[in-house]
Design an enzyme around this catalytic site. Sequence first.
Site, mmCIF file in Angstrom:
data_model
loop_
_atom_site.group_PDB
_atom_site.id
_atom_site.type_symbol
_atom_site.label_atom_id
_atom_site.label_comp_id
_atom_site.label_asym_id
_atom_site.label_seq_id
_atom_site.Cartn_x
_atom_site.Cartn_y
_atom_site.Cartn_z
ATOM 1 N N LYS A 1 49.824 37.081 63.510
ATOM 2 C CA LYS A 1 48.568 37.689 63.069
ATOM 3 C C LYS A 1 48.254 37.301 61.621
ATOM 4 C CE LYS A 1 46.873 42.202 63.687
ATOM 5 N NZ LYS A 1 46.978 43.626 64.043
ATOM 6 N N LYS B 1 47.846 40.184 55.208
ATOM 7 C CA LYS B 1 47.789 40.166 53.736
ATOM 8 C C LYS B 1 49.172 39.958 53.145
ATOM 9 C CE LYS B 1 48.832 44.917 52.919
ATOM 10 N NZ LYS B 1 49.053 45.859 51.847
ATOM 11 N N LYS C 1 57.833 51.010 62.611
ATOM 12 C CA LYS C 1 57.729 51.194 61.158
ATOM 13 C C LYS C 1 58.987 51.801 60.563
ATOM 14 C CE LYS C 1 52.765 51.436 60.202
ATOM 15 N NZ LYS C 1 51.720 52.237 59.545
#
Length: 336
Positions: free
Chosen positions: A195, A198, A112
């Site tokens: 995957k 969104k 991240k």
Amino acid sequence: MSERIFSGVQPTGNLHLGNYLGAIRNWVKLQNDYDCLFCVVDLHAITVWQDPAMLRTSTREVAAAMIAAGVDPEKHIIFNQSQVPGHAELAWIFNCVARMGWLGRMTQFKEKAGKDKENASVGLFAYPNLMAADILLYKGTHVPVGEDQKQHLELARDIAQKFNNDYGVDLFPVPEPLILGTATRVMSLKDGSKKMSKSDPSDLSRINMTDDADTIQRKIKKAKTDPDHLPESVQGLDGRPEARNLLGIYAALADVSIESAVNEFAGQQFSALKDRLSDVAVANLAPMQDAYRRLLNDKGQIDAYLAHGAERARAIAGPVLREVQDVVGFLHVGKS
Ligand code: TRP
């Protein structure tokens, strides 16, 4: 000792089939066997920038999705993390228990934070300590985790043990992972190796919680396939990510094993699978989507559920936090 599940989910907007089959649906199953706390982790969310209005909306959406999917907000505790101050308080104590080296090894932080570590928030680095606090604030014994959260749970176990050791107490249980055989990794309808997400720019890549029947059918029809017939055996899925994904989604929604899904369509064309999958998806999702939309139209009701959950969560957390404070040596009125 009684068994208690704690699970957290990030308030990300735009919930889709991957969120449902990968997490929420499993919670619905767990609630028959355990006392559960299901927490929308808004404190974790702000470790990266969140637009305030969107954060509130997403928090309600996730709570509504859980309830629409069948989690019982009276039997179990559904709440958002920021309404229980004990999470932040215990996390601070854990900041002083966990070692820099432990956190430096966390792969999620490295991913991240990316290249620009200097610019990552301190909260992002300490994220796993807060997660340990989530679980241990309630003396949680079991945590349903996917692959990506295993390392964080390991850290929570290390923190529980180090705290108990350092202070010579047996205060925290060492929480166990609950690996769910039923969790399905749902991949993009446009690329079986990615995957479902969104943030994929193509809306055709995912089935949203708010898609109507026509949209679901259209997306499944347009889903990527490969040129072969469907395989005769599970091994035949190797190297065929789209076939694996569509059969996996079908198996999950129809509540059958992947073996039996493969057998059902062995040697057939993709179109046969897609027709069945459309029916099963619409039949399964429609009632839940109705409930979800209804709830989202009644913000007062969702907020009341969350407030009620938070009150019950605080009632469990309070005595645990007091016990921890006493062990650490924090003075308060009435302490001898
Ligand atoms: N880190 C988890 C995730 O991103 C969410 C989470 C926060 C969580 N606290 C937790 C999961 C406690 C399980 C237990 O998915």
